[in-house]
Design a protein around this motif. Structure first.
Motif, short mmCIF file in Angstrom:
data_model
loop_
_atom_site.label_atom_id
_atom_site.label_comp_id
_atom_site.label_asym_id
_atom_site.label_seq_id
_atom_site.Cartn_x
_atom_site.Cartn_y
_atom_site.Cartn_z
N UNK A 163 0.82 -1.22 0.00
CA UNK A 163 0.00 0.00 0.00
C UNK A 163 0.84 1.26 0.00
N UNK A 164 0.18 2.37 -0.32
CA UNK A 164 0.77 3.69 -0.18
C UNK A 164 0.63 4.18 1.25
N UNK A 165 1.01 5.44 1.52
CA UNK A 165 0.98 5.96 2.89
C UNK A 165 -0.45 6.07 3.41
N UNK A 166 -0.69 5.69 4.65
CA UNK A 166 -2.06 5.64 5.18
C UNK A 166 -2.74 6.98 5.32
N UNK A 167 -1.97 8.10 5.32
CA UNK A 167 -2.61 9.42 5.46
C UNK A 167 -3.01 10.01 4.10
N UNK A 168 -2.88 9.25 3.03
CA UNK A 168 -3.32 9.68 1.70
C UNK A 168 -4.63 8.97 1.36
N UNK A 202 -2.94 -5.86 4.19
CA UNK A 202 -2.12 -5.05 3.27
C UNK A 202 -0.74 -4.79 3.86
N UNK A 203 0.25 -4.74 3.00
CA UNK A 203 1.62 -4.47 3.44
C UNK A 203 1.82 -2.97 3.53
N UNK A 204 2.26 -2.44 4.67
CA UNK A 204 2.44 -0.99 4.80
C UNK A 204 3.59 -0.49 3.96
N UNK A 205 3.43 0.73 3.44
CA UNK A 205 4.50 1.31 2.64
C UNK A 205 4.28 2.79 2.43
N UNK A 206 4.98 3.34 1.45
CA UNK A 206 4.75 4.71 1.00
C UNK A 206 4.77 4.67 -0.52
N UNK A 260 7.27 4.99 -2.55
CA UNK A 260 8.63 4.87 -3.08
C UNK A 260 8.98 3.46 -3.55
N UNK A 261 9.94 3.40 -4.47
CA UNK A 261 10.47 2.11 -4.92
C UNK A 261 11.14 1.38 -3.76
N UNK A 262 11.72 2.13 -2.84
CA UNK A 262 12.36 1.51 -1.68
C UNK A 262 11.35 0.71 -0.86
N UNK A 263 10.18 1.29 -0.65
CA UNK A 263 9.14 0.57 0.09
C UNK A 263 8.74 -0.70 -0.65
N UNK A 264 8.61 -0.61 -1.97
CA UNK A 264 8.28 -1.79 -2.75
C UNK A 264 9.34 -2.86 -2.67
N UNK A 319 3.26 2.69 -9.39
CA UNK A 319 4.26 2.05 -10.25
C UNK A 319 5.65 2.07 -9.63
N UNK A 320 5.96 3.08 -8.81
CA UNK A 320 7.26 3.11 -8.15
C UNK A 320 7.39 1.96 -7.15
N UNK A 321 6.33 1.70 -6.41
CA UNK A 321 6.34 0.54 -5.51
C UNK A 321 6.56 -0.73 -6.32
#
Length: 350
Positions: free
Chosen positions: A202-207, A231-235, A237-241, A262-264
């Motif tokens: 996932x993307x950041x939870x505050x979005x 869901x897997x927490x993330x932001x 970024x490609x780094x989170x992915x 797409x970056x994830x």
């Protein structure tokens, strides 16, 4: 009049001639019309013959005439200027949204003034509104990736037309992408390929966009009677992915991953490659956004495309609707994204 005064500099000991920009009377003289006729052409008055209008426009081009927007505002009470509040970021979504808005406004004949904010908190957004109002903007469109933007816009006096663009525009007229539907498209695609379930980074939870994509993914799994993993927490970024992708790659039961953007997905693809998990033979990956590079990932990325040009046009339409009616609506326009299948998704391994 002072505006038409030319300093010739031919007085003894006087300064050399000083260049000045062309004024309305210069255009009128060259076109062979009155300066009132030039004014009518500038203000799109209907009572001007086409051949006269063409002659005035040709004179303006020949003289490189530029209208005085401040003077025009005094006469018409309209600045033809729209304010855009943008978030200072290189993220694909907000940056593409800004570009789409600018193109739509200029195509409609509006000038654009942009106020950038480094933070999306209420104070920063309202400060940006104040800065734009000092420039006599007719209305404001704010890119609203977080709910705090919509909350701030709701406090703007109703006499100023405003539109929020994005999932955080609640409480004001809003145009957004239907992120839940896009996520459901991606999830149903993977289920149709025979995968028993789909993981989600996932993307950041505050979005709100990230939360909507979680909702769409989860609902598609529920509707299909498929297991719903956490869901897997993330932001964004490609780094989170990459970090979450390494964990998923270590689990041999994982065969399909839907990524928040797409970056994830890019990071997840690298993690799977390093772990020796072949895409799509062993694991299918789907992204969201359709960044220009996604078709050149290895393998080319299956994803969900957002139409930012249409987002800009519809946002401008909603703003103009308020300018013409003088009434702030509570309309929410949702645009359906388009699914883009490529080579990163395939049949579940047998």
């Amino acid at each position: 009049m002072t505006a038409d005064r030319v300093e010739t500099g031919d007085q003894p000991g006087g300064p050399p001639p000083r260049a000045r920009g062309s004024v309305m009377r210069d255009v009128a003289r060259l076109a062979g019309v009155s300066h009132q006729t030039v004014s009518r052409v500038l203000n799109d008055h209907p009572n001007v013959r086409p051949e006269t209008r063409d002659r005035v426009l040709a004179a303006m081009r020949a003289l490189n005439y530029r209208r005085n927007s401040a003077a025009r505002t005094l006469v018409t009470r309209k600045s033809r200027t729209l304010g855009l509040i943008a978030y200072e970021t290189t993220l694909f979504g907000p940056a593409s949204t800004l570009y789409g808005l600018e193109q739509a406004a200029r195509s409609a004949g509006y000038f654009v003034s942009v106020a950038s904010v480094r933070s999306l908190d209420r104070e920063s957004v309202l400060d940006a509104v104040d800065r734009l109002c000092e420039q006599s903007v007719e209305g404001i469109v704010a890119i609203a990736p977080q709910s705090s933007v919509g909350t701030a816009l709701a406090q703007v006096p109703t006499g100023l037309a405003v539109v929020g663009v994005g999932g955080g525009g609640e409480h004001v007229p809003t145009v957004c992408i239907d992120n839940a539907t896009g996520a459901a498209m991606a999830t149903r695609h993977l289920l149709a390929l025979g995968h028993t379930t789909v993981q989600h980074i996932a993307g950041p939870p505050d979005w709100p966009e990230a939360r909507d994509r979680i909702d769409g993914w989860r609902e598609a799994l529920h509707s299909a009677g498929a297991p719903v993993p956490a869901p897997r927490p993330g932001n964004w970024s490609a780094r989170a992915g990459y970090e979450q992708g390494r964990l998923l790659a270590a689990d041999p039961t994982v065969t399909a991953v839907f990524c928040g953007n797409d970056q994830i997905a890019l990071g997840a693809l690298r993690a799977l490659h390093e772990a020796g998990r072949r895409v799509p033979d062993e694991v299918s990956v789907v992204g969201f956004d359709d960044v220009p590079e996604s078709g050149y990932f290895l393998p080319p990325l299956t994803t969900v495309r957002q139409d930012f040009a249409e987002l800009g046009r519809r946002s401008l339409d909603l703003l103009i609707e308020q300018l013409e009616s003088g009434i702030r609506t509570d309309r929410r326009v949702s645009l359906t994204p388009r699914f883009v299948p490529r080579a990163s998704s395939g049949a579940a391994p047998t």
